[in-house]
Structures are given as structure tokens and as C-alpha cells.
Design a protein around this motif. Structure first.
Motif, PDB file in Angstrom:
ATOM      1  N   LEU A 183       0.835  -1.195   0.000  1.00 44.88           N
ATOM      2  CA  LEU A 183       0.000   0.000   0.000  1.00 44.88           C
ATOM      3  C   LEU A 183       0.872   1.248   0.000  1.00 44.88           C
ATOM      4  O   LEU A 183       1.917   1.287   0.660  1.00 44.88           O
ATOM      5  CB  LEU A 183      -0.890   0.018   1.240  1.00 44.88           C
ATOM      6  N   ALA A 184       0.438   2.255  -0.736  1.00 47.80           N
ATOM      7  CA  ALA A 184       1.226   3.485  -0.823  1.00 47.80           C
ATOM      8  C   ALA A 184       0.395   4.750  -0.621  1.00 47.80           C
ATOM      9  O   ALA A 184       0.944   5.798  -0.300  1.00 47.80           O
ATOM     10  CB  ALA A 184       1.930   3.562  -2.180  1.00 47.80           C
ATOM     11  N   GLY A 185      -0.919   4.677  -0.813  1.00 46.95           N
ATOM     12  CA  GLY A 185      -1.730   5.876  -0.672  1.00 46.95           C
ATOM     13  C   GLY A 185      -3.210   5.569  -0.727  1.00 46.95           C
ATOM     14  O   GLY A 185      -3.619   4.473  -1.103  1.00 46.95           O
ATOM     15  N   PHE A 186      -4.029   6.550  -0.356  1.00 45.83           N
ATOM     16  CA  PHE A 186      -5.476   6.379  -0.412  1.00 45.83           C
ATOM     17  C   PHE A 186      -6.146   7.698  -0.737  1.00 45.83           C
ATOM     18  O   PHE A 186      -5.550   8.774  -0.645  1.00 45.83           O
ATOM     19  CB  PHE A 186      -6.028   5.837   0.911  1.00 45.83           C
ATOM     20  N   GLN A 187      -7.413   7.594  -1.088  1.00 42.85           N
ATOM     21  CA  GLN A 187      -8.227   8.777  -1.367  1.00 42.85           C
ATOM     22  C   GLN A 187      -9.696   8.364  -1.277  1.00 42.85           C
ATOM     23  O   GLN A 187     -10.096   7.357  -1.861  1.00 42.85           O
ATOM     24  CB  GLN A 187      -7.914   9.295  -2.770  1.00 42.85           C
ATOM     25  N   PHE A 188     -10.483   9.095  -0.511  1.00 43.74           N
ATOM     26  CA  PHE A 188     -11.916   8.814  -0.419  1.00 43.74           C
ATOM     27  C   PHE A 188     -12.630   9.420  -1.620  1.00 43.74           C
ATOM     28  O   PHE A 188     -12.525  10.629  -1.864  1.00 43.74           O
ATOM     29  CB  PHE A 188     -12.496   9.391   0.871  1.00 43.74           C
ATOM     30  N   ALA A 189     -13.350   8.596  -2.367  1.00 45.81           N
ATOM     31  CA  ALA A 189     -14.176   9.111  -3.458  1.00 45.81           C
ATOM     32  C   ALA A 189     -15.516   9.568  -2.899  1.00 45.81           C
ATOM     33  O   ALA A 189     -16.083  10.563  -3.350  1.00 45.81           O
ATOM     34  CB  ALA A 189     -14.382   8.039  -4.519  1.00 45.81           C
ATOM     35  N   SER A 190     -16.030   8.850  -1.897  1.00 44.22           N
ATOM     36  CA  SER A 190     -17.271   9.248  -1.233  1.00 44.22           C
ATOM     37  C   SER A 190     -17.389   8.505   0.088  1.00 44.22           C
ATOM     38  O   SER A 190     -16.751   7.462   0.292  1.00 44.22           O
ATOM     39  CB  SER A 190     -18.494   8.951  -2.115  1.00 44.22           C
ATOM     40  N   TYR A 191     -18.191   9.063   0.982  1.00 44.09           N
ATOM     41  CA  TYR A 191     -18.415   8.408   2.257  1.00 44.09           C
ATOM     42  C   TYR A 191     -19.780   8.773   2.826  1.00 44.09           C
ATOM     43  O   TYR A 191     -20.176   9.940   2.844  1.00 44.09           O
ATOM     44  CB  TYR A 191     -17.349   8.797   3.291  1.00 44.09           C
ATOM     45  N   THR A 192     -20.526   7.753   3.254  1.00 44.88           N
ATOM     46  CA  THR A 192     -21.711   7.912   4.089  1.00 44.88           C
ATOM     47  C   THR A 192     -21.575   6.853   5.172  1.00 44.88           C
ATOM     48  O   THR A 192     -20.755   5.933   5.053  1.00 44.88           O
ATOM     49  CB  THR A 192     -23.022   7.685   3.306  1.00 44.88           C
ATOM     50  N   PRO A 193     -22.358   6.939   6.235  1.00 44.72           N
ATOM     51  CA  PRO A 193     -22.268   5.919   7.272  1.00 44.72           C
ATOM     52  C   PRO A 193     -22.615   4.519   6.781  1.00 44.72           C
ATOM     53  O   PRO A 193     -22.310   3.535   7.458  1.00 44.72           O
ATOM     54  CB  PRO A 193     -23.274   6.402   8.324  1.00 44.72           C
ATOM     55  N   ASP A 194     -23.243   4.424   5.624  1.00 46.58           N
ATOM     56  CA  ASP A 194     -23.603   3.116   5.076  1.00 46.58           C
ATOM     57  C   ASP A 194     -22.610   2.587   4.054  1.00 46.58           C
ATOM     58  O   ASP A 194     -22.442   1.377   3.912  1.00 46.58           O
ATOM     59  CB  ASP A 194     -24.987   3.188   4.403  1.00 46.58           C
ATOM     60  N   VAL A 201      -3.843   3.070  -3.577  1.00 49.79           N
ATOM     61  CA  VAL A 201      -2.683   3.012  -4.464  1.00 49.79           C
ATOM     62  C   VAL A 201      -1.738   1.922  -3.979  1.00 49.79           C
ATOM     63  O   VAL A 201      -1.451   1.822  -2.781  1.00 49.79           O
ATOM     64  CB  VAL A 201      -1.926   4.358  -4.499  1.00 49.79           C
ATOM     65  N   GLY A 202      -1.252   1.112  -4.893  1.00 49.32           N
ATOM     66  CA  GLY A 202      -0.264   0.104  -4.564  1.00 49.32           C
ATOM     67  C   GLY A 202       1.057   0.392  -5.251  1.00 49.32           C
ATOM     68  O   GLY A 202       1.084   0.723  -6.447  1.00 49.32           O
ATOM     69  N   HIS A 203       2.158   0.327  -4.504  1.00 41.54           N
ATOM     70  CA  HIS A 203       3.496   0.476  -5.080  1.00 41.54           C
ATOM     71  C   HIS A 203       4.013  -0.926  -5.334  1.00 41.54           C
ATOM     72  O   HIS A 203       4.331  -1.668  -4.404  1.00 41.54           O
ATOM     73  CB  HIS A 203       4.411   1.227  -4.121  1.00 41.54           C
ATOM     74  N   MET A 204       4.093  -1.296  -6.617  1.00 38.41           N
ATOM     75  CA  MET A 204       4.424  -2.664  -6.976  1.00 38.41           C
ATOM     76  C   MET A 204       5.923  -2.915  -6.912  1.00 38.41           C
ATOM     77  O   MET A 204       6.737  -1.990  -6.938  1.00 38.41           O
ATOM     78  CB  MET A 204       3.882  -2.981  -8.377  1.00 38.41           C
ATOM     79  N   GLY A 245      -1.533  13.519  -5.349  1.00 41.02           N
ATOM     80  CA  GLY A 245      -2.972  13.627  -5.268  1.00 41.02           C
ATOM     81  C   GLY A 245      -3.604  12.651  -4.294  1.00 41.02           C
ATOM     82  O   GLY A 245      -4.808  12.713  -4.045  1.00 41.02           O
ATOM     83  N   TYR A 246      -2.798  11.748  -3.748  1.00 40.93           N
ATOM     84  CA  TYR A 246      -3.285  10.760  -2.783  1.00 40.93           C
ATOM     85  C   TYR A 246      -2.642  10.989  -1.422  1.00 40.93           C
ATOM     86  O   TYR A 246      -1.526  11.525  -1.331  1.00 40.93           O
ATOM     87  CB  TYR A 246      -2.982   9.340  -3.270  1.00 40.93           C
ATOM     88  N   VAL A 247      -3.303  10.562  -0.378  1.00 42.58           N
ATOM     89  CA  VAL A 247      -2.756  10.678   0.974  1.00 42.58           C
ATOM     90  C   VAL A 247      -1.778   9.518   1.204  1.00 42.58           C
ATOM     91  O   VAL A 247      -2.125   8.367   0.926  1.00 42.58           O
ATOM     92  CB  VAL A 247      -3.883  10.606   2.032  1.00 42.58           C
ATOM     93  N   PRO A 248      -0.576   9.781   1.679  1.00 40.87           N
ATOM     94  CA  PRO A 248       0.386   8.701   1.936  1.00 40.87           C
ATOM     95  C   PRO A 248      -0.198   7.689   2.925  1.00 40.87           C
ATOM     96  O   PRO A 248      -0.791   8.057   3.939  1.00 40.87           O
ATOM     97  CB  PRO A 248       1.587   9.439   2.553  1.00 40.87           C
ATOM     98  N   TRP A 249      -0.047   6.412   2.619  1.00 42.78           N
ATOM     99  CA  TRP A 249      -0.664   5.344   3.438  1.00 42.78           C
ATOM    100  C   TRP A 249       0.160   4.088   3.251  1.00 42.78           C
ATOM    101  O   TRP A 249      -0.068   3.276   2.381  1.00 42.78           O
ATOM    102  CB  TRP A 249      -2.093   5.149   2.948  1.00 42.78           C
ATOM    103  N   SER A 250       1.206   3.961   4.066  1.00 46.52           N
ATOM    104  CA  SER A 250       2.128   2.856   3.859  1.00 46.52           C
ATOM    105  C   SER A 250       2.876   2.502   5.130  1.00 46.52           C
ATOM    106  O   SER A 250       3.232   3.385   5.919  1.00 46.52           O
ATOM    107  CB  SER A 250       3.146   3.221   2.763  1.00 46.52           C
ATOM    108  N   GLY A 251       3.131   1.208   5.295  1.00 46.24           N
ATOM    109  CA  GLY A 251       3.955   0.742   6.412  1.00 46.24           C
ATOM    110  C   GLY A 251       5.312   0.278   5.958  1.00 46.24           C
ATOM    111  O   GLY A 251       6.148  -0.134   6.745  1.00 46.24           O
ATOM    112  N   VAL A 252       5.513   0.332   4.634  1.00 47.07           N
ATOM    113  CA  VAL A 252       6.806  -0.074   4.041  1.00 47.07           C
ATOM    114  C   VAL A 252       7.223   1.012   3.069  1.00 47.07           C
ATOM    115  O   VAL A 252       6.472   1.378   2.168  1.00 47.07           O
ATOM    116  CB  VAL A 252       6.669  -1.412   3.289  1.00 47.07           C
ATOM    117  N   SER A 253       8.428   1.542   3.246  1.00 45.75           N
ATOM    118  CA  SER A 253       8.886   2.639   2.371  1.00 45.75           C
ATOM    119  C   SER A 253       9.413   2.084   1.066  1.00 45.75           C
ATOM    120  O   SER A 253       9.733   0.905   0.960  1.00 45.75           O
ATOM    121  CB  SER A 253       9.986   3.435   3.076  1.00 45.75           C
TER     122      SER A 253
END
Length: 253
Positions: A183-194, A201-204, A245-253
Motif C-alpha cells: 500500500l502506498a496511498g489512499f483517497q476517499f471518493a465518497s463516504y456515508t455511514p452506510d 494506491v499500490g506500489h508494486m 494527489g493521494y494521501v500517503p498510506w504505507s507501512g513499508v517505504s
């Protein structure tokens, strides 16, 4: 990346399950093998590069007000109640390797319970949804057929995609359990409680970046992944040149 693909029926025994993206013939034509979860490890592709602000959204994710009755009640008594989708790297998160795949965990957002391949009980919040899709997809990608069957039965929204996946997984072993990216990043396209729609994003391992769109729904007191009718765990998969354009989201650099 940490999100994995399920077989669609076109996969043959021995072919790798794309991490984070359940197999789909279109993407295979672009990259040879991908994978949410996460987060590719047995897969195929689809093409539709998301805009820097995210597929289907030019002004940010749609959010249902926190006052909605549906936002109350976190699974396992977790403390996270923030109903605003994160636009920066969440601080209350640590990363753990699961068969070589770095997956996120949070004491306030989950998972609250781990039973073998099934990591469940997430906060009824955007962060809970983000961790859920990362964990579920990642574990599908590195899991054996038997592991993935348990995950789908416990953590997927019932429907044709689950039925198809379970049928294929009852046959010859599909995945090789190898991690082909993180995993390398994320971005919410939409959100509701349901429902939460999240781009991961995946860094291959070959240096490329792939992005896929996943949907999780709040069902029976927890976030569960919504499969496509074909068995695919994401609605589209594409290549991007970076995590811009994505939020960094990774446990491996």
C-alpha cells in the motif's frame, strides 16, 4: 499493494492472485499481474486513470453529516467517532506484517478482533472503513484458498460475486501467497455511514503504481467489502505515475 484480487473464473490454477484487486481480464492486458487490498497477487486489470482529485469527485468526498443516526455505534466498543474522511495520514495507526504484507491497525478504529485470516470489528467511521478495506483486501491477496473462503463468508457483502468466488475457490489452489507490492496511498471518493468508496494506491515490486477503487458497506455491525458480480473486489484498476494527489498510506517505504 495490500489489497487482493479474487478469481473471476478466468484465472487458472497457479496464476497469482492480484493483491488488492480481484482478477479481471482487462487490467491483465496492461500490466501482467496486479492486485487493495490494498492495496495485486493474482489478477487482471481495468483501465481508467483517476484524476488527481479522485474518480467521481472533483471537490472531495461526499460526506453524510455526523449527526445522522446511522453514524452511532462502533463495532467492539472502539473509540473512534470522527465522521470526516481523512485528508492527511492518520496518526493513530501502526503497521503489522501479515505474510510479508504491511497492513494497518488502530486501537481506536480496528480491527478489534483477529481470528486466523479474518481481521474484523472496525469503527463505524471513515478511518474504520479505510482500515477495513486495507486489511480485508490485503489478507485476501496473501491468503490460501481456504483463508479467502473464510474471509469472504465473514467479511463480504452477500451476492453473486461472493457466490462465484466461493465456487472457484473450492477448486485448485489459486494464489502463491507472494507479496507483489505494498500500500502506498489512499483517497476517499465518497463516504456515508452506510457506504465508503475508497481509491487505494499500490506500489508494486517492479516500481510501478496501480490504483483501484473499492467499496465497503456497513452491514451487521461491521464494514464488509462489496464484490463485483464477476467476483472482482474493485470496480476499476489503472496505472498512475506516482502517489501525487493521494494521501500517503504505507507501512513499508
Amino acid at each position: 499493494m495490500s489489497i487482493n484480487n479474487l478469481p473471476t473464473g478466468d484465472d487458472k490454477p497457479g496464476r497469482r492472485r492480484s493483491r488488492g484487486f480481484i482478477a479481471s481480464a482487462v487490467f491483465l492486458g496492461l500490466v501482467v499481474i496486479l492486485a487493495v487490498a490494498v492495496i495485486a497477487t493474482k489478477g487482471s486489470d481495468r483501465n481508467d486513470t483517476p484524476a488527481a482529485t479522485g474518480p467521481g469527485s472533483s471537490t472531495g468526498p461526499a460526506v453524510t453529516p455526523a449527526s445522522s443516526p446511522a453514524t452511532t455505534g462502533n463495532a467492539c466498543g472502539l473509540s473512534d467517532t470522527n465522521q470526516t474522511p481523512p485528508t492527511s495520514t492518520p496518526k493513530d495507526v501502526t503497521w503489522q506484517l501479515v505474510k510479508g504484507d504491511a497492513l494497518p491497525t488502530s486501537p481506536s478504529a480496528g480491527p478489534g478482533k483477529v481470528d486466523g485470516p479474518v481481521a474484523r470489528c472496525y469503527a463505524h467511521t471513515p478511518l474504520g472503513a479505510l482500515i477495513a478495506v486495507s486489511q480485508i483486501g490485503g489478507r485476501i491477496g496473501v491468503g490460501s484458498n481456504a483463508d479467502v473462503i473464510k474471509i469472504l463468508k465473514a467479511q463480504a457483502v452477500p451476492g453473486p460475486g461472493v457466490d462465484h468466488g466461493l465456487k472457484v475457490l473450492a477448486g485448485s489452489e489459486i494464489g502463491d501467497g507472494k507479496v507483489d507490492g505494498q500500500l502506498a496511498g489512499f483517497q476517499f471518493a465518497s463516504y456515508t455511514p452506510d457506504t465508503a468508496v475508497i481509491n487505494l494506491v499500490g506500489h508494486m515490486n517492479n516500481g510501478s503504481y496501480n490504483v483501484a477503487t473499492f467499496t465497503v458497506k456497513w452491514l451487521d455491525g461491521d464494514w464488509k467489502i462489496q464484490l463485483q458480480d464477476t467476483g472482482a473486489d474493485s470496480s476499476n484498476v489503472s496505472q498512475v505515475t506516482s502517489t501525487a494527489g493521494y494521501v500517503p498510506w504505507s507501512g513499508v517505504s
